[in-house]
Design a protein around this motif. Structure first.
Motif, PDB file in Angstrom:
ATOM      1  N   GLN A  11       0.829  -1.203   0.000  1.00 18.79           N
ATOM      2  CA  GLN A  11       0.000   0.000   0.000  1.00 18.79           C
ATOM      3  C   GLN A  11       0.861   1.251   0.000  1.00 18.79           C
ATOM      4  O   GLN A  11       1.922   1.277   0.611  1.00 18.79           O
ATOM      5  CB  GLN A  11      -0.875  -0.013   1.253  1.00 18.79           C
ATOM      6  CG  GLN A  11      -1.794   1.179   1.370  1.00 18.79           C
ATOM      7  CD  GLN A  11      -2.810   0.980   2.501  1.00 18.79           C
ATOM      8  OE1 GLN A  11      -3.428  -0.076   2.597  1.00 18.79           O
ATOM      9  NE2 GLN A  11      -2.953   1.975   3.342  1.00 18.79           N
ATOM     10  N   THR A 142      -5.146   6.275  -2.096  1.00 20.97           N
ATOM     11  CA  THR A 142      -4.382   5.132  -1.596  1.00 20.97           C
ATOM     12  C   THR A 142      -4.390   4.047  -2.659  1.00 20.97           C
ATOM     13  O   THR A 142      -5.435   3.729  -3.220  1.00 20.97           O
ATOM     14  CB  THR A 142      -5.027   4.577  -0.312  1.00 20.97           C
ATOM     15  OG1 THR A 142      -5.078   5.624   0.657  1.00 20.97           O
ATOM     16  CG2 THR A 142      -4.217   3.413   0.246  1.00 20.97           C
ATOM     17  N   SER A 144      -3.541   0.134  -3.120  1.00 19.58           N
ATOM     18  CA  SER A 144      -3.254  -1.036  -2.303  1.00 19.58           C
ATOM     19  C   SER A 144      -3.399  -2.317  -3.112  1.00 19.58           C
ATOM     20  O   SER A 144      -4.169  -2.379  -4.071  1.00 19.58           O
ATOM     21  CB  SER A 144      -4.160  -1.070  -1.066  1.00 19.58           C
ATOM     22  OG  SER A 144      -5.506  -0.968  -1.450  1.00 19.58           O
TER      23      SER A 144
END
Length: 222
Positions: A11, A142, A144
């Motif tokens: 991540q 983000t 991930s």
């Protein structure tokens, strides 16, 4: 195989796609114009730097720094002082980007000289601040690693189950319609068992997800 290569980094934060963030700083009559955007390879970084140079062809310096993630390898980090004294521009800019914790990010600082020399310490501070003052304004997402699973459902149940999955916050990356409806689900590592038991109770039958690899998925940062 992508799975093993990506195992060490699951991540990271990066700038929102398709946006350029900008900031202006004036120090002793020198103007520093900062631009930050997302880049995910060398070519994108070069194009971005070139596009800023074209905006300000008459500026004396177009200093730059960028960091991007490479699966299964070290991050690529580059910087350029573009005519400023060595180590006074690109390196402090790169340090500022590193400090942000973001990857897949490029910064260009355009300098118009104002007639007053800043000295090496002054330049380091100026280029550092030019980047650090803009970083809080960079909208982040983000990225991930998700485990990818497929599940086949009868058409009669698919709509209800899909609505429930989305309600649980499960990311559905693909839907194929055939004799049955095949959903591709992107789950966080370790989520499989819980999702299988939810599906089993919704369907009133034992449901097993079929694993089909890994992929990067972007989601809004908290």
């Amino acid at each position: 195989k992508m799975g093993d290569a990506m195992a060490h980094l699951t991540q990271y934060q990066l700038p929102q796609a398709g946006q350029v963030f900008e900031h202006e700083l004036e120090i002793k009559r020198s103007r520093f114009l900062t631009y930050i955007t997302r880049v995910q390879d060398q070519e994108q970084a070069r194009e971005f730097i070139h596009s800023i140079k074209e905006l300000y062809p008459d500026a004396r310096h177009h200093c730059s720094a960028f960091i991007f993630h490479v699966d299964g390898s070290n991050d690529v980090e580059r910087s350029s002082d573009d005519g400023e004294p060595s180590g006074t521009a690109g390196t402090p800019m790169l340090e500022a980007l590193r400090g942000s914790g973001m990857k897949d990010i490029a910064a260009v600082v355009v300098r118009y000289f104002g007639g007053v020399k800043l000295g090496t310490g002054g330049l380091v501070n100026a280029y550092t601040n030019a980047v650090t003052e803009l970083l809080p304004e960079v909208l982040q997402v983000t990225r991930s690693v998700r485990e990818i699973f497929k599940i086949d459902l009868p058409h009669s149940d698919a709509g209800r189950i899909e609505a429930n999955l989305r309600g649980m916050g499960i990311i559905i990356t693909d839907t194929e319609y055939g004799a049955e409806v095949t959903y591709t689900l992107a789950l966080l590592p370790g989520e499989q068992a819980a999702v299988e038991s939810q599906l089993s109770s919704m369907m009133g039958a034992e449901i097993e997800l079929k694993e089909s690899g890994h992929m990067w998925v972007e989601s809004p940062s908290d």
